[in-house]
Scaffold this motif. Structure first.
Motif, short mmCIF file in Angstrom:
data_model
loop_
_atom_site.label_atom_id
_atom_site.label_comp_id
_atom_site.label_asym_id
_atom_site.label_seq_id
_atom_site.Cartn_x
_atom_site.Cartn_y
_atom_site.Cartn_z
N TRP A 29 0.93 -1.52 -0.02
CA TRP A 29 -0.07 0.22 -0.05
C TRP A 29 1.10 1.57 0.20
O TRP A 29 1.60 1.51 0.70
N VAL A 30 0.74 2.06 -0.92
CA VAL A 30 0.91 3.24 -0.99
C VAL A 30 0.34 4.44 -0.34
O VAL A 30 -0.99 4.85 -0.96
N ASP A 31 1.17 5.32 0.50
CA ASP A 31 0.22 6.26 0.71
C ASP A 31 0.82 7.92 0.38
O ASP A 31 0.27 9.02 0.37
N TYR A 32 2.19 7.51 0.52
CA TYR A 32 2.52 9.32 1.04
C TYR A 32 3.13 9.52 -0.12
O TYR A 32 3.54 8.56 -1.20
N THR A 33 2.78 10.29 -0.81
CA THR A 33 3.05 11.65 -2.53
C THR A 33 3.78 12.75 -2.33
O THR A 33 3.69 13.46 -1.80
N LEU A 34 2.90 13.50 -3.16
CA LEU A 34 2.86 14.90 -3.55
C LEU A 34 1.77 15.33 -3.41
O LEU A 34 1.10 14.98 -4.54
N ALA A 35 0.87 16.43 -3.22
CA ALA A 35 -0.12 17.12 -3.56
C ALA A 35 0.38 18.29 -4.36
O ALA A 35 0.88 18.93 -4.17
N VAL A 36 -0.70 18.34 -5.98
CA VAL A 36 0.00 19.70 -6.45
C VAL A 36 -1.79 20.40 -6.37
O VAL A 36 -2.90 20.24 -7.06
N ARG A 37 -1.16 22.48 -7.23
CA ARG A 37 -2.80 22.56 -6.82
C ARG A 37 -3.11 22.92 -8.57
O ARG A 37 -1.98 23.03 -8.98
N THR A 38 -4.27 21.89 -8.42
CA THR A 38 -4.25 21.20 -9.87
C THR A 38 -5.58 22.48 -11.00
O THR A 38 -5.52 23.14 -12.16
N VAL A 82 2.99 23.21 -4.38
CA VAL A 82 3.49 21.23 -4.62
C VAL A 82 4.24 21.44 -3.13
O VAL A 82 4.89 22.06 -2.25
N ILE A 83 2.97 19.94 -2.15
CA ILE A 83 3.77 19.58 -1.02
C ILE A 83 3.81 18.50 -0.71
O ILE A 83 2.89 18.07 -1.53
N SER A 84 4.18 18.01 -0.10
CA SER A 84 4.26 16.31 0.32
C SER A 84 2.94 16.16 0.50
O SER A 84 1.84 17.17 1.87
N THR A 85 2.29 15.10 0.92
CA THR A 85 1.12 15.04 1.38
C THR A 85 0.40 13.41 2.13
O THR A 85 0.88 12.40 1.27
N ASN A 86 -0.19 12.58 2.66
CA ASN A 86 -0.94 11.35 1.95
C ASN A 86 -2.27 11.83 1.96
O ASN A 86 -2.95 13.30 2.77
N ALA A 87 -3.15 11.39 2.40
CA ALA A 87 -4.83 10.79 2.00
C ALA A 87 -5.35 11.82 3.26
O ALA A 87 -6.31 13.05 3.51
#
Length: 545
Positions: A181-190, A313-318
């Protein structure tokens, strides 16, 4: 690079041999004697799928990682219902999240730790093995039918092998996931992507192009700032970029990484792939695409920058997407839109890098002296590893905090919120009830894992699950003497890699000095350390594979 080397051959004979090696002929009677006198409160015929309930009221102390988002409350329904169902009262020894690892180490080292010690990430438990402060828990999993059932059903012996030390045992009860299971990634202003006519980046090079376009449009801003840099500089970001090149960094950093081409382990901080990671991040900083404070700033600073529209852009998880970003961003930048993007890919291609093992539970050695030891192991097995216990820890009480339809699909109660499932609700599953608590709720079936996911998160998981799983590394467990020697070398090596990593990324040291840096690591016993690692690997392979 990491690879599944001769693992399948080990599963049948090797893993069995390991268990025997850890529990010889003289060990079996000893184990029987240890448990036969300590069965007070235990169920006589406890089995997988059965509700555990102690035959008399019992209580156990538990080290409790007190999360600031849902601080501990004595009147949580979790505590009351747990006692009602199991006849067990847990007595939490609360430690702030920010101080948890340090306090845990002090308590375990002094012999004052509670019997149950959750929230431990491998290989943190190895520091306590030589002193005998924690149980070789693999010797006692026969008391845990739900744990054994999931390991067998999901074919997880190779995963557990990665936890074993030189004596063939493992000392941590990990959370078990049915799948990687992968959770951590990046959040981006779409909304910014749409404004600039850009696609969601799928690779790190595409992200670089996106950040450049953002910088051109907003020259006075850093397009990306990051969080989770304390206490591990670049914790999530370095982990993700390192994975894309086939090495380890940030939160995931370990001294040794399997090099499949060479057929041996390489020192992570000196690998060419590690240098490639540094080159990429240095490029972002040098071109002012990545805020240089990202690696050392507190989370609140990073969130403030992102939520006020000063970065995109910043790191995120759910959970952080829902809890930390969207509510504040919607107030401060009403037209903003944000997405959790699939982890960008790099030179290794479309791999999903992760593990089916979660952080886990250590058991204090003094638990063996407790008259309720067997009952405690049955309780731990039910709460952390049974389907019913995992559902309870995650969702709570049916009819109060959730309901289920005929197909077994979960629905949160109308007056309860969790991860934005019911944003206008007056109560919160974690804050007001104590469920979905990171101390108790992790692991389980993919269906349970995904039961709280929004449609957006399910789409993210669909993309990630289509990728190939990165193979496990072969074991290289140290003997006690090797572990003692390795520990003396590891801290100065890790400190130096961390220090120089930051200097290279921030441009305080030019990457043309890479060869000099590697020689400096050799001066800090890097080569001797890797001789230990590869010697341990060869010994394990010879003895068990």
């Amino acid at each position: 690079m990491r690879e599944l080397s001769r693992r399948q051959a080990i599963i049948g004979l090797g893993a069995f041999t390991l268990v025997l090696a850890g529990c010889g002929e003289d060990e079996a009677p000893k184990k029987a004697a240890e448990t036969s006198a300590n069965k007070a409160g235990a169920m006589a015929n406890y089995a997988a799928g059965q509700q555990f309930k102690a035959t008399e009221p019992v209580s156990f102390d538990v080290l409790y990682n007190n999360h600031p988002f849902y601080p501990l409350k004595d009147d949580w329904l979790f505590w009351q219902e747990l006692t009602k169902r199991t006849n067990v009262t847990l007595k939490p020894v609360a430690v702030p999240l920010s101080d948890y690892e340090k306090k845990r180490g002090l308590l375990v080292g002094s012999g004052q730790a509670p019997l149950i010690i959750p929230k431990t990430y491998h290989p943190q438990e190895e520091a306590f093995v030589a002193s005998g402060a924690i149980l070789p828990i693999s010797d006692y999993v026969d008391l845990m039918p739900n744990f054994k059932d999931k390991v067998a059903k999901w074919q997880m012996e190779p995963d557990l092998d990665t936890l074993r030390v030189a004596d063939g045992r493992y000392y941590l009860l990990p959370g078990l996931h049915e799948e990687v299971w992968v959770d951590y990634t990046l959040a981006v202003r779409t909304d910014i992507l749409e404004k600039l006519n850009l696609e969601v980046p799928t690779t790190w090079e595409e992200l670089y192009t996106v950040l450049k376009a953002m910088k051109q449009e907003y020259p006075d801003l850093y397009p990306m700032t990051d969080r989770w840099g304390v206490p591990t500089p670049g914790g999530n970001l370095l982990k993700l970029v390192a994975q894309a090149y086939g090495t380890k960094g940030g939160w995931e950093y370990q001294h040794a990484t399997w090099d499949a081409a060479a057929g041996k382990f390489a020192y992570t901080g000196a690998m060419p792939q590690y240098k490639q990671m540094l080159e990429y991040l240095n490029k972002l900083v040098k071109e002012k695409l990545l805020d240089p404070e990202s690696f050392t700033q507190q989370d609140e600073q990073a969130k403030q920058k992102f939520n006020s529209g000063k970065s995109f852009v910043i790191s995120t998880n759910a959970q952080t997407l829902i809890n930390d970003y969207r509510p504040t961003l919607s107030k401060l930048v009403p037209k903003a839109k944000i997405a959790k993007i699939p982890v960008p890919m790099g030179p290794i291609g479309d791999y999903k890098i992760g593990t089916r093992l979660e952080n886990g539970v250590m058991i204090s050695k003094k638990a063996l002296e407790n008259k309720n030891f067997v009952a405690m192991m049955q309780f731990v097995d039910w709460l952390w590893y049974s389907d019913a216990g995992e559902e309870f820890a995650k969702w709570g009480v049916e009819g109060t905090t959730f309901s289920k339809d005929a197909s077994g699909n979960y629905k949160i109660a109308d007056d309860v919120d969790f991860v934005g499932l019911n944003p206008d609700a007056s109560k919160h599953l974690q804050k007001d009830f104590g469920f979905s608590n990171g101390v108790f709720a992790y692991g389980g079936t993919t269906k349970l894992l995904e039961s709280t996911f929004s449609e957006e998160e399910l789409e993210f998981q669909k993309v990630m699950n289509a990728r190939k799983a990165w193979p496990l590394e072969p074991p290289h467990p140290f003997s006690d003497e090797e572990r003692e020697q390795a520990t003396l070398w590891e801290t100065p090596l890790k400190d130096y890699v961390t220090q120089q990593t930051l200097k290279f990324i921030l441009g305080e040291r030019d990457l043309s000095e890479w060869d000099a840096y590697v020689k400096e690591l050799e001066g800090k016993n890097m080569t001797s350390y890797m001789n230990l690692v590869n010697g341990a690997y060869e010994r394990f392979k010879k003895d068990h594979g």
